[in-house]
Motif scaffolding. Structure first.
Motif, mmCIF file in Angstrom:
data_model
loop_
_atom_site.group_PDB
_atom_site.id
_atom_site.type_symbol
_atom_site.label_atom_id
_atom_site.label_comp_id
_atom_site.label_asym_id
_atom_site.label_seq_id
_atom_site.Cartn_x
_atom_site.Cartn_y
_atom_site.Cartn_z
ATOM 1 N N GLY A 192 0.813 -1.208 0.000
ATOM 2 C CA GLY A 192 0.000 0.000 0.000
ATOM 3 C C GLY A 192 0.843 1.252 0.000
ATOM 4 O O GLY A 192 0.559 2.224 -0.716
ATOM 5 N N ARG A 193 1.901 1.256 0.803
ATOM 6 C CA ARG A 193 2.803 2.409 0.838
ATOM 7 C C ARG A 193 3.482 2.593 -0.518
ATOM 8 O O ARG A 193 3.611 3.707 -1.022
ATOM 9 N N GLY A 194 3.910 1.481 -1.118
ATOM 10 C CA GLY A 194 4.568 1.575 -2.425
ATOM 11 C C GLY A 194 3.651 2.134 -3.496
ATOM 12 O O GLY A 194 4.076 2.944 -4.333
ATOM 13 N N LEU A 195 2.388 1.715 -3.484
ATOM 14 C CA LEU A 195 1.432 2.230 -4.466
ATOM 15 C C LEU A 195 1.208 3.725 -4.296
ATOM 16 O O LEU A 195 1.146 4.474 -5.280
ATOM 17 N N VAL A 196 1.099 4.183 -3.036
ATOM 18 C CA VAL A 196 0.919 5.617 -2.788
ATOM 19 C C VAL A 196 2.149 6.389 -3.259
ATOM 20 O O VAL A 196 2.037 7.456 -3.886
ATOM 21 N N LEU A 197 3.341 5.859 -2.990
ATOM 22 C CA LEU A 197 4.572 6.526 -3.429
ATOM 23 C C LEU A 197 4.635 6.635 -4.952
ATOM 24 O O LEU A 197 5.049 7.670 -5.498
ATOM 25 N N ALA A 198 4.234 5.565 -5.656
ATOM 26 C CA ALA A 198 4.265 5.599 -7.122
ATOM 27 C C ALA A 198 3.288 6.635 -7.670
ATOM 28 O O ALA A 198 3.603 7.373 -8.616
ATOM 29 N N ARG A 199 2.100 6.723 -7.077
ATOM 30 C CA ARG A 199 1.126 7.729 -7.529
ATOM 31 C C ARG A 199 1.594 9.141 -7.155
ATOM 32 O O ARG A 199 1.376 10.096 -7.915
ATOM 33 N N TYR A 200 2.238 9.266 -6.005
ATOM 34 C CA TYR A 200 2.819 10.534 -5.575
ATOM 35 C C TYR A 200 3.838 11.004 -6.617
ATOM 36 O O TYR A 200 3.832 12.172 -7.042
ATOM 37 N N ALA A 201 4.710 10.076 -7.054
ATOM 38 C CA ALA A 201 5.717 10.409 -8.057
ATOM 39 C C ALA A 201 5.058 10.843 -9.360
ATOM 40 O O ALA A 201 5.529 11.762 -10.041
ATOM 41 N N ARG A 202 3.971 10.205 -9.689
ATOM 42 C CA ARG A 202 3.254 10.557 -10.921
ATOM 43 C C ARG A 202 2.715 11.987 -10.842
ATOM 44 O O ARG A 202 2.825 12.768 -11.794
ATOM 45 N N GLY A 203 2.126 12.341 -9.686
ATOM 46 C CA GLY A 203 1.633 13.701 -9.517
ATOM 47 C C GLY A 203 2.758 14.722 -9.542
ATOM 48 O O GLY A 203 2.627 15.795 -10.140
ATOM 49 N N LEU A 204 3.878 14.387 -8.885
ATOM 50 C CA LEU A 204 5.022 15.306 -8.868
ATOM 51 C C LEU A 204 5.582 15.527 -10.266
ATOM 52 O O LEU A 204 6.015 16.638 -10.613
ATOM 53 N N THR A 205 5.569 14.477 -11.086
ATOM 54 C CA THR A 205 6.055 14.619 -12.465
ATOM 55 C C THR A 205 5.172 15.592 -13.239
ATOM 56 O O THR A 205 5.677 16.455 -13.976
ATOM 57 N N GLN A 206 3.864 15.454 -13.080
ATOM 58 C CA GLN A 206 2.956 16.382 -13.761
ATOM 59 C C GLN A 206 3.144 17.811 -13.273
ATOM 60 O O GLN A 206 2.905 18.763 -14.020
ATOM 61 N N ALA A 207 3.613 17.964 -12.021
ATOM 62 C CA ALA A 207 3.879 19.293 -11.473
ATOM 63 C C ALA A 207 5.300 19.754 -11.787
ATOM 64 O O ALA A 207 5.734 20.809 -11.286
ATOM 65 N N ARG A 208 6.028 18.981 -12.570
ATOM 66 C CA ARG A 208 7.392 19.288 -12.998
ATOM 67 C C ARG A 208 8.368 19.334 -11.824
ATOM 68 O O ARG A 208 9.409 19.983 -11.891
ATOM 69 N N GLU A 209 8.090 18.595 -10.779
ATOM 70 C CA GLU A 209 9.013 18.489 -9.650
ATOM 71 C C GLU A 209 9.796 17.186 -9.807
ATOM 72 O O GLU A 209 9.581 16.202 -9.109
ATOM 73 N N ILE A 210 10.735 17.204 -10.753
ATOM 74 C CA ILE A 210 11.399 15.983 -11.205
ATOM 75 C C ILE A 210 12.306 15.359 -10.136
ATOM 76 O O ILE A 210 12.249 14.134 -9.924
ATOM 77 N N PRO A 211 13.159 16.115 -9.447
ATOM 78 C CA PRO A 211 14.011 15.476 -8.432
ATOM 79 C C PRO A 211 13.198 14.752 -7.365
ATOM 80 O O PRO A 211 13.529 13.636 -6.960
ATOM 81 N N GLU A 212 12.126 15.409 -6.896
ATOM 82 C CA GLU A 212 11.314 14.799 -5.866
ATOM 83 C C GLU A 212 10.547 13.590 -6.413
ATOM 84 O O GLU A 212 10.392 12.578 -5.729
#
Length: 526
Positions: free
Chosen positions: A445-465
Protein backbone atom coordinates in the motif's frame (compact mmCIF):
# COMPACT_ATOMS: atom_id res chain seq x y z
CA UNK A 1 14.56 -57.37 5.32
CA UNK A 2 15.51 -55.53 8.51
CA UNK A 3 13.12 -53.18 10.28
CA UNK A 4 15.17 -50.15 9.19
CA UNK A 5 15.30 -51.41 5.61
CA UNK A 6 11.54 -51.88 5.53
CA UNK A 7 11.00 -48.38 6.96
CA UNK A 8 13.23 -46.91 4.23
CA UNK A 9 11.27 -48.82 1.58
CA UNK A 10 7.90 -47.64 2.93
CA UNK A 11 9.06 -44.02 3.05
CA UNK A 12 10.48 -44.19 -0.47
CA UNK A 13 7.25 -45.78 -1.68
CA UNK A 14 5.23 -42.96 -0.08
CA UNK A 15 7.39 -40.24 -1.65
CA UNK A 16 7.27 -41.99 -4.99
CA UNK A 17 3.47 -42.19 -4.92
CA UNK A 18 3.25 -38.44 -4.23
CA UNK A 19 5.71 -37.65 -7.01
CA UNK A 20 4.05 -39.93 -9.55
CA UNK A 21 0.76 -38.13 -8.93
CA UNK A 22 2.58 -34.95 -9.90
CA UNK A 23 3.78 -36.60 -13.13
CA UNK A 24 7.40 -37.22 -12.14
CA UNK A 25 9.15 -39.83 -14.27
CA UNK A 26 10.88 -42.80 -12.68
CA UNK A 27 14.24 -41.24 -13.59
CA UNK A 28 13.31 -37.99 -11.82
CA UNK A 29 12.15 -39.87 -8.73
CA UNK A 30 15.44 -41.80 -8.62
CA UNK A 31 17.30 -38.47 -8.83
CA UNK A 32 15.27 -37.14 -5.90
CA UNK A 33 15.85 -40.24 -3.77
CA UNK A 34 19.58 -40.08 -4.50
CA UNK A 35 19.78 -36.93 -2.39
CA UNK A 36 18.83 -38.77 0.78
CA UNK A 37 19.78 -42.39 0.05
CA UNK A 38 23.47 -43.11 -0.50
CA UNK A 39 22.97 -46.37 -2.38
CA UNK A 40 23.65 -47.70 -5.87
CA UNK A 41 21.47 -46.65 -8.84
CA UNK A 42 20.22 -50.23 -9.06
CA UNK A 43 18.79 -50.02 -5.53
CA UNK A 44 17.53 -46.45 -6.07
CA UNK A 45 15.28 -47.58 -8.90
CA UNK A 46 13.90 -50.44 -6.81
CA UNK A 47 13.14 -47.95 -4.01
CA UNK A 48 11.60 -45.55 -6.53
CA UNK A 49 9.18 -48.29 -7.58
CA UNK A 50 8.53 -49.18 -3.94
CA UNK A 51 9.31 -52.85 -4.48
CA UNK A 52 10.88 -55.35 -2.12
CA UNK A 53 13.77 -57.50 -3.30
CA UNK A 54 11.38 -60.47 -3.36
CA UNK A 55 9.03 -58.54 -5.66
CA UNK A 56 11.81 -57.78 -8.13
CA UNK A 57 13.23 -61.30 -8.04
CA UNK A 58 9.80 -62.70 -8.88
CA UNK A 59 9.38 -60.25 -11.77
CA UNK A 60 12.83 -61.06 -13.17
CA UNK A 61 12.21 -64.79 -12.99
CA UNK A 62 8.76 -64.40 -14.56
CA UNK A 63 10.35 -62.46 -17.41
CA UNK A 64 12.45 -65.50 -18.37
CA UNK A 65 10.15 -67.78 -20.41
CA UNK A 66 12.70 -70.58 -20.32
CA UNK A 67 12.82 -70.52 -16.53
CA UNK A 68 16.61 -70.36 -16.49
CA UNK A 69 17.05 -66.99 -14.70
CA UNK A 70 16.84 -68.40 -11.14
CA UNK A 71 17.67 -65.06 -9.51
CA UNK A 72 17.70 -65.14 -5.71
CA UNK A 73 17.14 -62.30 -3.25
CA UNK A 74 20.64 -62.65 -1.81
CA UNK A 75 22.15 -62.36 -5.27
CA UNK A 76 20.06 -59.26 -6.07
CA UNK A 77 21.37 -57.64 -2.87
CA UNK A 78 24.91 -58.51 -4.06
CA UNK A 79 24.29 -56.80 -7.39
CA UNK A 80 22.79 -53.75 -5.67
CA UNK A 81 25.90 -53.44 -3.46
CA UNK A 82 28.32 -53.30 -6.40
CA UNK A 83 30.91 -51.81 -6.90
CA UNK A 84 31.65 -51.05 -3.21
CA UNK A 85 30.87 -54.71 -2.42
CA UNK A 86 29.01 -57.65 -3.91
CA UNK A 87 29.13 -58.63 -7.58
CA UNK A 88 28.88 -56.84 -10.88
CA UNK A 89 25.37 -57.34 -12.34
CA UNK A 90 25.40 -59.17 -15.70
CA UNK A 91 24.34 -57.26 -18.80
CA UNK A 92 21.30 -59.46 -19.37
CA UNK A 93 20.00 -58.69 -15.86
CA UNK A 94 20.51 -54.94 -16.39
CA UNK A 95 18.41 -55.06 -19.56
CA UNK A 96 15.64 -57.03 -17.86
CA UNK A 97 15.62 -54.66 -14.87
CA UNK A 98 15.64 -51.63 -17.18
CA UNK A 99 12.38 -52.88 -18.68
CA UNK A 100 10.88 -53.56 -15.24
CA UNK A 101 11.95 -50.12 -13.97
CA UNK A 102 10.95 -48.41 -17.24
CA UNK A 103 14.30 -46.70 -17.69
CA UNK A 104 17.50 -47.01 -19.71
CA UNK A 105 19.90 -49.77 -18.66
CA UNK A 106 22.77 -47.27 -18.48
CA UNK A 107 20.89 -45.46 -15.69
CA UNK A 108 21.18 -48.54 -13.45
CA UNK A 109 24.92 -48.05 -12.93
CA UNK A 110 27.13 -45.00 -12.43
CA UNK A 111 28.86 -43.79 -15.59
CA UNK A 112 32.31 -44.40 -14.08
CA UNK A 113 31.34 -47.99 -13.21
CA UNK A 114 30.23 -48.87 -16.73
CA UNK A 115 33.89 -49.00 -17.82
CA UNK A 116 34.08 -52.33 -15.98
CA UNK A 117 32.07 -53.81 -18.88
CA UNK A 118 33.59 -54.70 -22.21
CA UNK A 119 32.85 -52.75 -25.40
CA UNK A 120 30.28 -55.28 -26.63
CA UNK A 121 28.48 -55.29 -23.29
CA UNK A 122 28.43 -51.48 -23.15
CA UNK A 123 26.86 -51.45 -26.60
CA UNK A 124 24.10 -53.78 -25.37
CA UNK A 125 23.57 -51.59 -22.30
CA UNK A 126 23.33 -48.45 -24.43
CA UNK A 127 20.76 -50.11 -26.66
CA UNK A 128 18.45 -51.16 -23.82
CA UNK A 129 16.23 -48.12 -23.31
CA UNK A 130 12.67 -48.64 -22.05
CA UNK A 131 11.85 -45.11 -20.92
CA UNK A 132 9.02 -45.01 -23.45
CA UNK A 133 7.12 -47.40 -21.14
CA UNK A 134 6.95 -44.72 -18.44
CA UNK A 135 3.43 -43.27 -18.61
CA UNK A 136 4.69 -39.97 -17.19
CA UNK A 137 7.42 -39.58 -19.81
CA UNK A 138 4.99 -38.09 -22.34
CA UNK A 139 4.02 -35.27 -19.96
CA UNK A 140 7.43 -33.65 -20.34
CA UNK A 141 9.83 -32.21 -17.79
CA UNK A 142 7.34 -29.86 -16.14
CA UNK A 143 4.70 -31.35 -13.93
CA UNK A 144 1.62 -30.11 -12.17
CA UNK A 145 0.32 -30.17 -8.63
CA UNK A 146 -2.51 -32.68 -8.29
CA UNK A 147 -5.85 -30.98 -7.88
CA UNK A 148 -9.41 -32.10 -7.29
CA UNK A 149 -11.68 -33.33 -10.04
CA UNK A 150 -13.33 -29.95 -10.48
CA UNK A 151 -10.03 -28.11 -10.93
CA UNK A 152 -9.37 -25.81 -13.84
CA UNK A 153 -5.99 -24.75 -15.31
CA UNK A 154 -5.80 -21.76 -12.97
CA UNK A 155 -5.75 -24.12 -10.00
CA UNK A 156 -2.53 -25.86 -10.97
CA UNK A 157 0.84 -25.39 -9.33
CA UNK A 158 3.92 -25.89 -11.49
CA UNK A 159 6.51 -28.11 -9.84
CA UNK A 160 9.49 -29.80 -11.40
CA UNK A 161 12.30 -32.11 -10.34
CA UNK A 162 14.63 -29.23 -9.48
CA UNK A 163 11.91 -27.76 -7.22
CA UNK A 164 11.61 -31.11 -5.47
CA UNK A 165 15.39 -31.26 -5.03
CA UNK A 166 15.27 -27.75 -3.58
CA UNK A 167 12.58 -28.90 -1.16
CA UNK A 168 14.65 -31.85 0.02
CA UNK A 169 17.64 -29.59 0.63
CA UNK A 170 15.47 -27.05 2.44
CA UNK A 171 14.02 -29.70 4.75
CA UNK A 172 17.55 -30.86 5.51
CA UNK A 173 18.45 -27.35 6.65
CA UNK A 174 15.15 -26.92 8.48
CA UNK A 175 15.26 -30.13 10.50
CA UNK A 176 18.07 -32.46 11.58
CA UNK A 177 15.79 -35.22 12.88
CA UNK A 178 15.40 -37.70 10.01
CA UNK A 179 11.84 -38.73 10.84
CA UNK A 180 10.56 -35.17 11.11
CA UNK A 181 12.51 -34.17 7.99
CA UNK A 182 10.67 -36.87 6.05
CA UNK A 183 7.36 -35.67 7.49
CA UNK A 184 8.08 -32.05 6.52
CA UNK A 185 9.02 -33.16 3.00
CA UNK A 186 5.79 -35.11 2.66
CA UNK A 187 3.64 -32.20 3.88
CA UNK A 188 5.47 -29.50 1.94
CA UNK A 189 5.26 -31.57 -1.23
CA UNK A 190 1.47 -31.48 -0.96
CA UNK A 191 1.21 -27.89 0.28
CA UNK A 192 3.29 -26.08 -2.32
CA UNK A 193 6.95 -27.08 -2.17
CA UNK A 194 9.79 -25.48 -0.20
CA UNK A 195 7.83 -22.25 0.24
CA UNK A 196 5.37 -24.16 2.42
CA UNK A 197 8.04 -24.78 5.06
CA UNK A 198 7.49 -21.32 6.55
CA UNK A 199 3.79 -22.09 6.74
CA UNK A 200 4.37 -25.40 8.51
CA UNK A 201 6.41 -23.73 11.26
CA UNK A 202 3.17 -22.54 12.87
CA UNK A 203 2.06 -26.15 13.50
CA UNK A 204 2.90 -28.31 16.48
CA UNK A 205 4.38 -31.78 15.96
CA UNK A 206 1.03 -33.31 16.82
CA UNK A 207 -0.75 -31.13 14.24
CA UNK A 208 1.81 -32.10 11.59
CA UNK A 209 1.38 -35.82 12.29
CA UNK A 210 -2.42 -35.59 12.23
CA UNK A 211 -2.43 -33.55 9.03
CA UNK A 212 -0.07 -35.98 7.29
CA UNK A 213 -2.28 -38.90 8.26
CA UNK A 214 -5.36 -37.22 6.79
CA UNK A 215 -3.56 -36.31 3.58
CA UNK A 216 -2.32 -39.91 3.24
CA UNK A 217 -5.91 -41.14 3.74
CA UNK A 218 -4.79 -43.10 6.81
CA UNK A 219 -6.59 -40.73 9.18
CA UNK A 220 -10.08 -39.28 9.31
CA UNK A 221 -11.00 -35.62 9.12
CA UNK A 222 -11.89 -34.49 12.63
CA UNK A 223 -12.38 -31.18 14.41
CA UNK A 224 -8.64 -30.86 15.08
CA UNK A 225 -7.83 -31.36 11.37
CA UNK A 226 -10.28 -28.66 10.32
CA UNK A 227 -8.86 -26.35 12.97
CA UNK A 228 -5.37 -26.94 11.56
CA UNK A 229 -6.47 -25.94 8.06
CA UNK A 230 -8.15 -22.83 9.48
CA UNK A 231 -4.93 -21.97 11.33
CA UNK A 232 -2.83 -22.37 8.17
CA UNK A 233 -5.28 -20.26 6.15
CA UNK A 234 -5.16 -17.36 8.58
CA UNK A 235 -1.37 -17.50 8.73
CA UNK A 236 -0.86 -17.51 4.98
CA UNK A 237 -3.36 -14.67 4.53
CA UNK A 238 -1.41 -12.41 6.88
CA UNK A 239 1.90 -13.45 5.29
CA UNK A 240 0.92 -11.54 2.13
CA UNK A 241 1.60 -8.30 3.99
CA UNK A 242 5.25 -9.34 4.18
CA UNK A 243 6.24 -11.38 1.14
CA UNK A 244 3.74 -10.93 -1.69
CA UNK A 245 1.90 -13.13 -4.18
CA UNK A 246 4.75 -14.83 -6.04
CA UNK A 247 5.88 -16.61 -2.88
CA UNK A 248 2.46 -17.37 -1.49
CA UNK A 249 0.36 -18.41 -4.49
CA UNK A 250 1.93 -21.90 -4.82
CA UNK A 251 1.38 -22.47 -1.09
CA UNK A 252 -2.25 -21.30 -1.19
CA UNK A 253 -2.95 -23.39 -4.29
CA UNK A 254 -1.39 -26.45 -2.64
CA UNK A 255 -3.46 -26.03 0.51
CA UNK A 256 -6.59 -25.29 -1.52
CA UNK A 257 -6.14 -28.43 -3.63
CA UNK A 258 -5.65 -30.54 -0.48
CA UNK A 259 -8.84 -29.18 1.11
CA UNK A 260 -10.72 -29.72 -2.16
CA UNK A 261 -9.68 -33.36 -2.28
CA UNK A 262 -10.83 -33.91 1.31
CA UNK A 263 -14.22 -32.37 0.53
CA UNK A 264 -14.55 -34.63 -2.52
CA UNK A 265 -13.61 -37.91 -0.87
CA UNK A 266 -14.31 -37.71 2.85
CA UNK A 267 -17.51 -38.34 4.76
CA UNK A 268 -17.73 -36.08 7.80
CA UNK A 269 -20.33 -34.48 10.08
CA UNK A 270 -22.16 -31.52 8.48
CA UNK A 271 -20.64 -29.05 10.94
CA UNK A 272 -17.10 -30.06 9.95
CA UNK A 273 -17.96 -30.08 6.26
CA UNK A 274 -19.33 -26.54 6.54
CA UNK A 275 -16.15 -25.33 8.18
CA UNK A 276 -13.96 -27.09 5.63
CA UNK A 277 -16.07 -25.68 2.80
CA UNK A 278 -15.66 -22.22 4.31
CA UNK A 279 -11.89 -22.76 4.36
CA UNK A 280 -11.95 -23.87 0.72
CA UNK A 281 -13.94 -20.77 -0.26
CA UNK A 282 -11.51 -18.53 1.63
CA UNK A 283 -8.49 -20.20 0.01
CA UNK A 284 -10.07 -19.81 -3.45
CA UNK A 285 -10.69 -16.10 -2.75
CA UNK A 286 -7.14 -15.66 -1.47
CA UNK A 287 -5.63 -17.50 -4.44
CA UNK A 288 -7.75 -15.34 -6.76
CA UNK A 289 -6.57 -12.17 -5.02
CA UNK A 290 -2.92 -13.27 -5.27
CA UNK A 291 -3.33 -14.06 -8.99
CA UNK A 292 -4.93 -10.63 -9.43
CA UNK A 293 -1.99 -9.02 -7.62
CA UNK A 294 0.24 -10.78 -10.15
CA UNK A 295 -1.98 -9.32 -12.91
CA UNK A 296 -2.99 -12.80 -14.08
CA UNK A 297 -6.58 -11.77 -14.63
CA UNK A 298 -7.76 -14.98 -16.30
CA UNK A 299 -6.53 -17.15 -13.43
CA UNK A 300 -7.87 -14.70 -10.85
CA UNK A 301 -11.31 -14.71 -12.48
CA UNK A 302 -11.54 -18.50 -12.34
CA UNK A 303 -10.34 -18.74 -8.76
CA UNK A 304 -12.58 -15.95 -7.48
CA UNK A 305 -15.64 -17.43 -9.16
CA UNK A 306 -14.76 -20.83 -7.67
CA UNK A 307 -14.60 -19.13 -4.28
CA UNK A 308 -17.92 -17.44 -4.97
CA UNK A 309 -19.59 -20.78 -5.76
CA UNK A 310 -18.19 -22.33 -2.57
CA UNK A 311 -19.28 -19.33 -0.46
CA UNK A 312 -22.77 -19.52 -1.93
CA UNK A 313 -22.88 -23.26 -1.26
CA UNK A 314 -21.80 -22.59 2.30
CA UNK A 315 -24.38 -19.82 2.62
CA UNK A 316 -22.05 -17.16 4.05
CA UNK A 317 -23.26 -13.69 2.93
CA UNK A 318 -20.13 -11.97 4.30
CA UNK A 319 -17.77 -14.14 2.27
CA UNK A 320 -19.96 -13.87 -0.83
CA UNK A 321 -19.87 -10.07 -0.58
CA UNK A 322 -16.12 -10.13 0.03
CA UNK A 323 -15.46 -12.14 -3.14
CA UNK A 324 -17.62 -9.72 -5.12
CA UNK A 325 -15.46 -6.87 -3.81
CA UNK A 326 -12.30 -8.37 -5.31
CA UNK A 327 -14.05 -9.14 -8.58
CA UNK A 328 -15.02 -5.45 -8.63
CA UNK A 329 -11.48 -4.32 -7.87
CA UNK A 330 -10.15 -6.43 -10.72
CA UNK A 331 -12.81 -5.04 -13.07
CA UNK A 332 -11.72 -1.51 -12.10
CA UNK A 333 -8.12 -2.28 -13.08
CA UNK A 334 -9.39 -3.55 -16.43
CA UNK A 335 -11.47 -0.36 -16.99
CA UNK A 336 -14.74 -2.34 -16.98
CA UNK A 337 -16.74 0.34 -15.19
CA UNK A 338 -20.16 -1.26 -15.67
CA UNK A 339 -18.86 -4.44 -14.03
CA UNK A 340 -17.48 -2.39 -11.13
CA UNK A 341 -20.97 -0.97 -10.53
CA UNK A 342 -22.46 -4.47 -10.78
CA UNK A 343 -20.13 -5.86 -8.12
CA UNK A 344 -20.58 -2.78 -5.91
CA UNK A 345 -24.35 -3.32 -5.91
CA UNK A 346 -23.78 -7.04 -5.25
CA UNK A 347 -21.61 -6.28 -2.20
CA UNK A 348 -24.23 -3.79 -0.99
CA UNK A 349 -26.97 -6.39 -1.37
CA UNK A 350 -25.07 -9.10 0.51
CA UNK A 351 -24.07 -6.59 3.19
CA UNK A 352 -27.77 -6.13 3.98
CA UNK A 353 -27.95 -9.89 4.76
CA UNK A 354 -24.67 -10.05 6.66
CA UNK A 355 -24.03 -9.30 10.33
CA UNK A 356 -20.69 -7.74 9.33
CA UNK A 357 -20.31 -3.97 9.48
CA UNK A 358 -17.12 -4.10 7.41
CA UNK A 359 -18.76 -4.86 4.06
CA UNK A 360 -20.05 -1.27 3.96
CA UNK A 361 -16.63 0.33 3.32
CA UNK A 362 -16.03 -2.26 0.59
CA UNK A 363 -19.08 -1.47 -1.53
CA UNK A 364 -18.58 2.28 -0.95
CA UNK A 365 -14.95 1.92 -2.13
CA UNK A 366 -16.13 0.23 -5.32
CA UNK A 367 -18.69 2.99 -5.93
CA UNK A 368 -15.96 5.59 -5.46
CA UNK A 369 -13.78 3.83 -8.06
CA UNK A 370 -16.63 3.53 -10.56
CA UNK A 371 -17.63 7.18 -10.18
CA UNK A 372 -13.99 8.25 -10.62
CA UNK A 373 -13.75 6.19 -13.81
CA UNK A 374 -16.79 8.09 -15.10
CA UNK A 375 -15.18 11.41 -14.17
CA UNK A 376 -17.74 12.22 -11.45
CA UNK A 377 -15.42 13.71 -8.83
CA UNK A 378 -18.17 14.76 -6.41
CA UNK A 379 -19.86 11.34 -6.30
CA UNK A 380 -16.48 9.61 -6.01
CA UNK A 381 -15.50 11.83 -3.06
CA UNK A 382 -18.81 11.23 -1.27
CA UNK A 383 -18.48 7.47 -1.62
CA UNK A 384 -14.87 7.56 -0.46
CA UNK A 385 -15.69 9.61 2.65
CA UNK A 386 -18.52 7.21 3.46
CA UNK A 387 -16.14 4.25 3.11
CA UNK A 388 -13.62 6.01 5.32
CA UNK A 389 -16.19 6.60 8.06
CA UNK A 390 -17.54 3.03 8.06
CA UNK A 391 -14.06 1.44 8.00
CA UNK A 392 -13.63 2.37 11.65
CA UNK A 393 -16.30 -0.09 12.80
CA UNK A 394 -15.37 -2.45 15.62
CA UNK A 395 -13.78 -5.74 14.58
CA UNK A 396 -15.48 -7.64 17.39
CA UNK A 397 -17.21 -10.74 15.99
CA UNK A 398 -15.94 -9.96 12.48
CA UNK A 399 -14.44 -12.76 10.34
CA UNK A 400 -10.65 -12.91 10.37
CA UNK A 401 -10.35 -12.34 6.60
CA UNK A 402 -11.56 -8.73 7.07
CA UNK A 403 -8.68 -7.92 9.44
CA UNK A 404 -7.11 -5.46 6.98
CA UNK A 405 -10.08 -3.11 6.66
CA UNK A 406 -9.13 0.07 8.54
CA UNK A 407 -9.50 3.81 7.88
CA UNK A 408 -5.78 3.94 7.02
CA UNK A 409 -6.07 1.30 4.29
CA UNK A 410 -9.20 2.93 2.84
CA UNK A 411 -7.49 6.34 2.89
CA UNK A 412 -4.57 4.93 0.89
CA UNK A 413 -7.04 4.42 -1.97
CA UNK A 414 -7.71 8.18 -2.26
CA UNK A 415 -4.63 8.70 -4.46
CA UNK A 416 -5.89 6.05 -6.91
CA UNK A 417 -9.18 7.91 -7.27
CA UNK A 418 -7.44 11.25 -7.85
CA UNK A 419 -5.10 9.73 -10.45
CA UNK A 420 -8.15 8.48 -12.34
CA UNK A 421 -9.66 11.98 -12.12
CA UNK A 422 -6.35 13.46 -13.40
CA UNK A 423 -5.93 15.87 -10.48
CA UNK A 424 -2.16 15.84 -9.84
CA UNK A 425 -2.22 18.64 -7.24
CA UNK A 426 -4.74 16.74 -5.15
CA UNK A 427 -2.74 13.51 -5.64
CA UNK A 428 0.32 15.23 -4.17
CA UNK A 429 -1.56 16.59 -1.17
CA UNK A 430 -3.35 13.31 -0.48
CA UNK A 431 -0.09 11.33 -0.73
CA UNK A 432 1.77 13.72 1.55
CA UNK A 433 -1.01 13.57 4.14
CA UNK A 434 -1.18 9.77 4.01
CA UNK A 435 2.59 9.19 4.19
CA UNK A 436 2.98 11.68 7.04
CA UNK A 437 0.36 9.94 9.13
CA UNK A 438 1.18 6.28 8.48
CA UNK A 439 4.33 4.22 8.92
CA UNK A 440 5.58 1.29 6.89
CA UNK A 441 2.49 -0.82 7.72
CA UNK A 442 1.32 -2.53 4.56
CA UNK A 443 4.40 -2.39 2.34
CA UNK A 444 2.51 -2.70 -0.91
CA UNK A 445 0.00 0.00 0.00
CA UNK A 446 2.80 2.41 0.84
CA UNK A 447 4.57 1.57 -2.42
CA UNK A 448 1.43 2.23 -4.47
CA UNK A 449 0.92 5.62 -2.79
CA UNK A 450 4.57 6.53 -3.43
CA UNK A 451 4.27 5.60 -7.12
CA UNK A 452 1.13 7.73 -7.53
CA UNK A 453 2.82 10.53 -5.58
CA UNK A 454 5.72 10.41 -8.06
CA UNK A 455 3.25 10.56 -10.92
CA UNK A 456 1.63 13.70 -9.52
CA UNK A 457 5.02 15.31 -8.87
CA UNK A 458 6.05 14.62 -12.47
CA UNK A 459 2.96 16.38 -13.76
CA UNK A 460 3.88 19.29 -11.47
CA UNK A 461 7.39 19.29 -13.00
CA UNK A 462 9.01 18.49 -9.65
CA UNK A 463 11.40 15.98 -11.21
CA UNK A 464 14.01 15.48 -8.43
CA UNK A 465 11.31 14.80 -5.87
CA UNK A 466 9.39 12.52 -8.27
CA UNK A 467 12.51 10.43 -8.90
CA UNK A 468 13.17 10.20 -5.16
CA UNK A 469 9.67 8.97 -4.36
CA UNK A 470 9.73 6.46 -7.19
CA UNK A 471 13.10 5.19 -5.96
CA UNK A 472 11.57 4.61 -2.52
CA UNK A 473 8.69 2.70 -4.12
CA UNK A 474 11.09 0.60 -6.20
CA UNK A 475 13.02 -0.52 -3.12
CA UNK A 476 9.81 -1.98 -1.69
CA UNK A 477 9.62 -4.40 -4.64
CA UNK A 478 12.71 -6.15 -3.27
CA UNK A 479 10.53 -7.34 -0.41
CA UNK A 480 7.11 -7.62 -2.05
CA UNK A 481 6.34 -9.25 -5.40
CA UNK A 482 3.14 -7.38 -6.32
CA UNK A 483 2.92 -6.99 -10.11
CA UNK A 484 0.37 -4.21 -9.58
CA UNK A 485 3.03 -2.26 -7.70
CA UNK A 486 5.65 -2.78 -10.41
CA UNK A 487 3.06 -1.73 -13.01
CA UNK A 488 2.33 1.51 -11.12
CA UNK A 489 6.08 2.17 -10.91
CA UNK A 490 6.52 1.52 -14.64
CA UNK A 491 3.70 3.90 -15.53
CA UNK A 492 5.11 6.62 -13.27
CA UNK A 493 8.61 6.11 -14.71
CA UNK A 494 7.29 6.40 -18.28
CA UNK A 495 6.11 9.92 -17.50
CA UNK A 496 9.69 10.84 -16.58
CA UNK A 497 10.96 9.94 -20.05
CA UNK A 498 11.43 13.61 -21.15
CA UNK A 499 13.95 13.96 -18.32
CA UNK A 500 15.75 10.68 -18.99
CA UNK A 501 19.14 12.38 -19.32
CA UNK A 502 18.99 14.13 -15.96
CA UNK A 503 21.07 12.83 -13.07
CA UNK A 504 17.92 12.24 -11.01
CA UNK A 505 16.32 9.90 -13.54
CA UNK A 506 19.61 8.15 -14.32
CA UNK A 507 20.04 7.31 -10.64
CA UNK A 508 16.41 6.15 -10.52
CA UNK A 509 17.00 3.84 -13.49
CA UNK A 510 20.03 2.34 -11.76
CA UNK A 511 17.85 1.55 -8.76
CA UNK A 512 15.15 0.09 -10.99
CA UNK A 513 17.67 -2.20 -12.64
CA UNK A 514 19.08 -3.29 -9.28
CA UNK A 515 15.53 -4.21 -8.22
CA UNK A 516 14.99 -6.29 -11.35
CA UNK A 517 12.71 -3.67 -12.90
CA UNK A 518 12.95 -1.93 -16.26
CA UNK A 519 12.05 1.63 -17.15
CA UNK A 520 9.69 0.53 -19.92
CA UNK A 521 6.04 1.39 -19.41
CA UNK A 522 3.40 -1.28 -20.11
CA UNK A 523 0.55 -0.39 -22.37
CA UNK A 524 -2.55 1.04 -20.76
CA UNK A 525 -3.35 3.76 -18.30
CA UNK A 526 -3.69 3.80 -14.55
Amino acid sequence: MSGDGYRVLLQARSWSQHLRKKSFTWDQIADVLALTHQVSPLRLYRLAHGRTAADVVAMVNDADPAGTAALRESRLYDFESWPEAGRRPPVRLLTVLAKIYQTAARNLARAEDLVAYGAADRELIDGADFRDLDANRASGARVTMEVNAAARPADTLLLDASACVQLLRATGVEETDVKRRELLFELALVLGGSRALDLLRVLTSEEEERLAGVLRSTGRVDEATVRTFEKLTLHVRRADDVSGPATLLPVVNGQRAAVGRLLARESMPPSLRDRLLDTYAQLSQLAGYLAYDLRDYAAAEQLLHDGLRAALDHGDPTLVGYVHYWLGRMAADQDRTAAVFDHAFAVQSWAARSPSKLLAPLHESLFSLAHAAEGDAAASARAHESALASAGASKDNEPAFLYWITPAVVESRRTALLVRLNRPGDVIRAAEQYLAGHGAGFKKGRGLVLARYARGLTQAREIPEAAAKLTEAAVITRQHSSARLTDEIAQARARLEPWVNTAYVRRLDETLRSCGLTSACPAGGA
